[in-house]
Design an enzyme around this catalytic site. Structure first.
Site, PDB file in Angstrom:
ATOM      1  CG  HIS C 114       2.086   8.946 -35.174  1.00  7.35           C
ATOM      2  ND1 HIS C 114       3.069   9.926 -34.773  1.00  7.35           N
ATOM      3  CD2 HIS C 114       1.121   9.510 -34.683  1.00  7.35           C
ATOM      4  CE1 HIS C 114       2.514  10.646 -34.105  1.00  7.35           C
ATOM      5  NE2 HIS C 114       1.161  10.476 -34.258  1.00  7.35           N
ATOM      6  CB  CYS C 133       8.794  10.963 -36.058  1.00  9.34           C
ATOM      7  SG  CYS C 133       9.849  11.181 -37.569  1.00  9.34           S
ATOM      8  CG  HIS C 134       5.540  11.846 -33.426  1.00 13.75           C
ATOM      9  ND1 HIS C 134       5.607  11.651 -34.751  1.00 13.75           N
ATOM     10  CD2 HIS C 134       5.610  13.197 -33.389  1.00 13.75           C
ATOM     11  CE1 HIS C 134       5.685  13.006 -35.359  1.00 13.75           C
ATOM     12  NE2 HIS C 134       5.815  13.751 -34.548  1.00 13.75           N
ATOM     13  N   GLY C 135       8.379   8.307 -31.505  1.00 13.83           N
ATOM     14  CA  GLY C 135       8.459   7.188 -30.371  1.00 13.83           C
ATOM     15  C   GLY C 135       7.632   6.230 -30.375  1.00 13.83           C
ATOM     16  N   PRO C 148       2.599   6.249 -30.162  1.00 16.11           N
ATOM     17  CG  PRO C 148       2.814   8.273 -31.453  1.00 16.11           C
ATOM     18  CD  PRO C 148       3.759   7.019 -30.357  1.00 16.11           C
TER      19      PRO C 148
END
Lengths: 421, 259, 169
Positions: C114, C133-135, C148
């Site tokens: 990502h 950080c963003h799963g 993501p």
């Protein structure tokens, strides 16, 4: 000048120009009426601009790889020379570029001296120029320290020690400059910072220098005031642009020869030895462009007075517009001044030569005589000459025939013609 | 145009005075033909490879070359050993690496990316082993000496018996070309000292020339590309200058004044 | 001015501009190229790792080109889990065999695809890795399953020099 009447043709251009008159500025620069008899000595202004930009761009790039630390500076320079893509090229351009910059600035200064470009109404241009020159010397000196070789280290030691000549506070100032009790890592990092800063100061001053130039307009080889625009002028673009470009290319050929074939000839071998605070090199010499001042410094047997003499030699130039009392600008019409001018050129070259020699015996004697003459020229000869010299009649304009048809003028005019061929 | 010749003359004087100052304190060095001089100068590969052999077998026991890596030996413009040869050379040296997972340093065979192994751990150790004199690092030695290659080449062959009246201390030798004539390095080269892989006769003169060539490359590894690029750059500039000259003539012909 | 003369002048100016432009380009290139990895960086492109101490179910992280590389010796369950996933269920379909030459060893760049964070080991919904950080969730083969990140974690070029040593790069 047509500046005031200028309006952009397009609507967008007009909209923008009303808010920020950049197009007016561009128009001013391209149309700028320039005397058409400027010879090639006048191309060095453009060449100097090129030098400054080259130094800033290559310097920026080098700073991406250079490490300003006493333990790593020398290694990082070798890293640039060996591993960084085109690193050797960029560093050699930067190192030789400094010499080229000074070569050009000396020609520029001596052109000004010959044609009286420093005289009214151009005093401010001249003084800004002297400040630029001073800053150039500071930048060059600090730049030479950065590779952290033997000459870097000992050059820095010697030059910073000049300040210790100041009575009472001298020692304190030197310690403050060093950030320690000798030239060391704190000195290196602050020199790096200042070396990075100064070129941008110079750039700002160059803008002022050109601005101040564009108020009265260029001086010219004949040294007379001309009407602008008139038959005596040409627009800067394309006439002067292409001529400057041609001269710049000739200059670049010389520059390229140094960079590609003798990249180290202007440097000193000792600077490829890493700095060693325990061993001083056998001969400490500054870079060639500082040699005349170095000779003046060494010709005075007293520490403080030596420093004063050296600084005076530079600052005296700032007073030049008032020391030269002659009403005539160009040396073309000043037969006596012309001779003294060439003696001064020789004097400065001699100072440069003895500056590179050991300060003893005959060399020291020559240095003293040459130093005395240098000051004599500015403090006595120039002021007196303005009153005593019988100058040649000057023409009314560059294109018009000379007033009165004095026979002595024909050769002078001829000479000017042949100069810009 | 005349002015440009004047500029060139001034330039020559300025540079001339520089070289003169350097020349003032020199003795006449021994001369030899260097293949890398001149507009198209290139290194002699054979000399570089032999020079590397002399360095490794003779000089490297005291002199470091800390800025060189084994990979340089295979790079273009250098001795141009094959990659396999360079790997073999690197592997023949023991390199200290670490710390490992236990926090200890260990030795392993060298890799191409390793720097040349140093004979001493640091300057002090080098001084202690050499009677107080530090054998200088040779990476940029050629550029760090006023006379350059000619000086190194001469120095290696400049050992003589001291003239009458000169007394030498213990561990100090007389050399005709050394600054002050006293040198702490003993004469290292003797005929047949190195057995060259390519069968070249290893006279002192030959070894001096080879190792000096090698040192020149070590100090200027990009010399060949510099010369090549320089020729192209200057040729290009001359062509552009001629074009600009005629363009300038053309533009200025619009007004009666001559350029 | 005659026609011929105009043409010749145009040619001269065009040639001058063209040759000048070539020079400017050739001058700019070194200034750009100097920011590319230099010779010493390129020379360090490969690194050898001793994996003799890595037992099943253990991961070691080594630095390669300035980035973490996960070397995981997978357990039999993990291998089975990785192999059982249907390709249709994957966002970036890739067989486990294509990712691990020797099924026991998974060698991959420990960088979330990502925005470049380092995912955590043995976390997330698929027993693989989870990027904090963003799963983004990765499975036991390092393939993206949820979140993501657009692609699976990258497999660098590597080889077994011998049974105990992996050479990356």
């Amino acid at each position: 000048m047509s500046d005031q009447e200028y309006t952009p043709k397009s609507r967008v251009g007009k909209w923008f120009n009303d808010r920020l008159p950049l197009l007016t500025l561009a128009n001013h620069l391209t149309d700028y009426p320039t005397p058409k008899n400027l010879n090639y000595w006048w191309t060095f202004g453009g060449i100097l601009t090129f030098c400054l930009i080259t130094q800033i761009v290559t310097g920026l790039v080098l700073a991406m790889h250079y490490i300003a630390h006493a333990d790593m500076a020398f290694d990082s320079v070798e890293h640039i020379m060996r591993d960084v893509n085109y690193g050797w090229l960029i560093r050699y351009i930067h190192a030789n570029g400094a010499s080229m910059f000074f070569l050009a600035v000396y020609i520029h200064i001596f052109r000004s001296l010959f044609y009286g470009s420093y005289k009214a109404p151009r005093e401010v241009i001249w003084i800004i120029g002297i400040i630029i020159y001073l800053l150039m010397m500071a930048a060059a000196f600090m730049g030479y320290v950065l590779p952290w070789g033997q000459m870097s280290f000992w050059g820095a030691t010697v030059i910073t020690n000049l300040f210790s000549a100041i009575p009472l506070v001298g020692e304190g100032i030197v310690t403050w400059l060093w950030g320690g009790y000798s030239v060391d890592n704190p000195t290196l990092t602050r020199f790096f910072t200042l070396h990075y800063l100064i070129p941008f100061l110079i750039l700002g001053l160059v803008v002022l220098h050109i601005w101040a130039l564009h108020v009265p307009g260029n001086n010219n080889p004949v040294g007379i005031d001309i009407k602008k625009p008139s038959k005596d002028t040409v627009p800067f673009h394309p006439y002067i642009v292409i001529k400057d470009g041609f001269a710049l290319l000739m200059f670049m050929i010389v520059f390229a020869f140094f960079v590609f074939y003798t990249p180290n000839i202007l440097g000193h071998a000792d600077n490829y030895i890493e700095a060693d605070p325990l061993v001083t090199p056998a001969h400490i010499v500054p870079e060639w462009y500082l040699l005349p001042f170095y000779a003046i410094l060494r010709s005075v047997p007293d520490k403080l007075l030596g420093v004063v003499a050296m600084l005076s030699a530079i600052f005296i130039l700032a007073a030049l517009p008032w020391l030269d009392t002659s009403k005539i600008r160009s040396a073309v019409f000043r037969p006596l001044y012309r001779q003294f001018y060439w003696i001064l050129v020789a004097d400065v070259l001699i100072l440069g030569y003895v500056g590179a020699m050991p300060a003893e015996g005959l060399y020291l004697l020559i240095a003293r005589v040459a130093t005395a003459y240098y000051f004599l020229h500015f403090l006595v000869i120039l002021p007196v000459l303005g009153y005593k010299e019988k100058t040649l009649p000057i023409p009314l304009s560059i294109t018009e025939p000379v007033l009165g048809g004095s026979p002595s003028l024909a050769p002078a005019k001829m000479k000017e013609r042949s100069k810009h061929k | 145009m005349k002015n440009f010749f004047r500029i060139l003359i001034i330039l020559t004087i300025v540079i001339g005075s520089q070289t003169n100052t350097n020349a003032a304190e020199k003795v006449e060095y021994l001369k030899t033909d260097w293949s890398f001089k001149g507009l198209f100068g290139k290194f002699d590969r054979g000399a570089l490879q032999r020079g590397y052999q002399v360095y490794t077998e003779v000089c490297s026991s005291c002199h470091s070359m800390k800025y060189l890596s084994y990979r340089n030996l295979a790079e273009k413009g250098g001795p141009e050993f094959t990659e396999a040869q360079a790997k073999a050379i690197a592997a023949s040296f023991e390199v200290i690496d670490g710390p490992n997972a236990d926090g200890e340093m260990f030795t392993r065979p060298g890799k191409l990316s390793d720097k040349f192994v140093m004979p001493y751990e640091n300057v002090k150790a080098a001084q202690a082993a050499n009677g107080g004199a530090y054998p200088p690092d040779m990476s940029v030695l050629v550029k760090a000496r006023g006379g350059g290659v000619d000086y190194i080449y001469s120095l290696l062959q400049g050992y003589e018996d001291p003239p009458a009246g000169i007394v030498l201390d213990e561990g100090v030798y007389y050399n005709k070309y050394m600054y002050g004539n006293k040198i702490k390095m003993a004469n290292q080269l003797s005929n047949g000292l190195v057995e060259y892989a390519d069968g070249t006769n290893s006279t002192v003169e030959q070894m001096s020339k080879d190792v000096t060539t090698f040192l020149m490359w070590a100090a200027e590894p990009h010399l060949e590309s510099r010369h090549q690029m320089g020729f192209k750059a200057i040729l290009y500039l001359i062509i552009l200058t001629i074009l600009v000259y005629f363009s300038m003539k053309r533009i200025w012909s619009r007004i009666e004044t001559e350029v | 001015m005659s026609e011929k003369k105009t043409n010749r002048r145009d040619f001269l100016f065009t040639a001058t501009y063209a040759v000048g432009a070539v020079g400017v380009g050739a001058t700019i290139w070194p200034m750009i190229d100097q920011m590319n990895p230099d010779a010493s960086v390129k020379a360090l492109a490969s690194t050898e790792v001793d994996v003799s101490e890595v037992n099943p179910g253990k991961t070691i992280t080594v630095l390669w080109r300035g980035k973490p590389v996960f070397i995981r010796r997978r357990t039999q369950e993990e291998i089975a889990e990785a192999k059982s996933v249907k390709l249709e269920d994957l966002k970036d379909p890739q067989k486990d065999e294509d990712r691990a030459k020797d099924p026991e060893w998974l060698v991959m760049l420990g960088v979330c695809t990502h925005l470049g964070c380092v995912p955590l080991d043995q976390k997330g919904d698929y027993n693989g890795w989870f990027c904090p950080c963003h799963g983004s969730h990765y499975d036991t083969s390092g393939r993206i399953r949820k979140g993501p990140a657009p692609t699976n974690m990258e497999i660098p070029k590597y080889e077994f020099v011998n049974s105990n040593t992996i050479k990356i790069g």
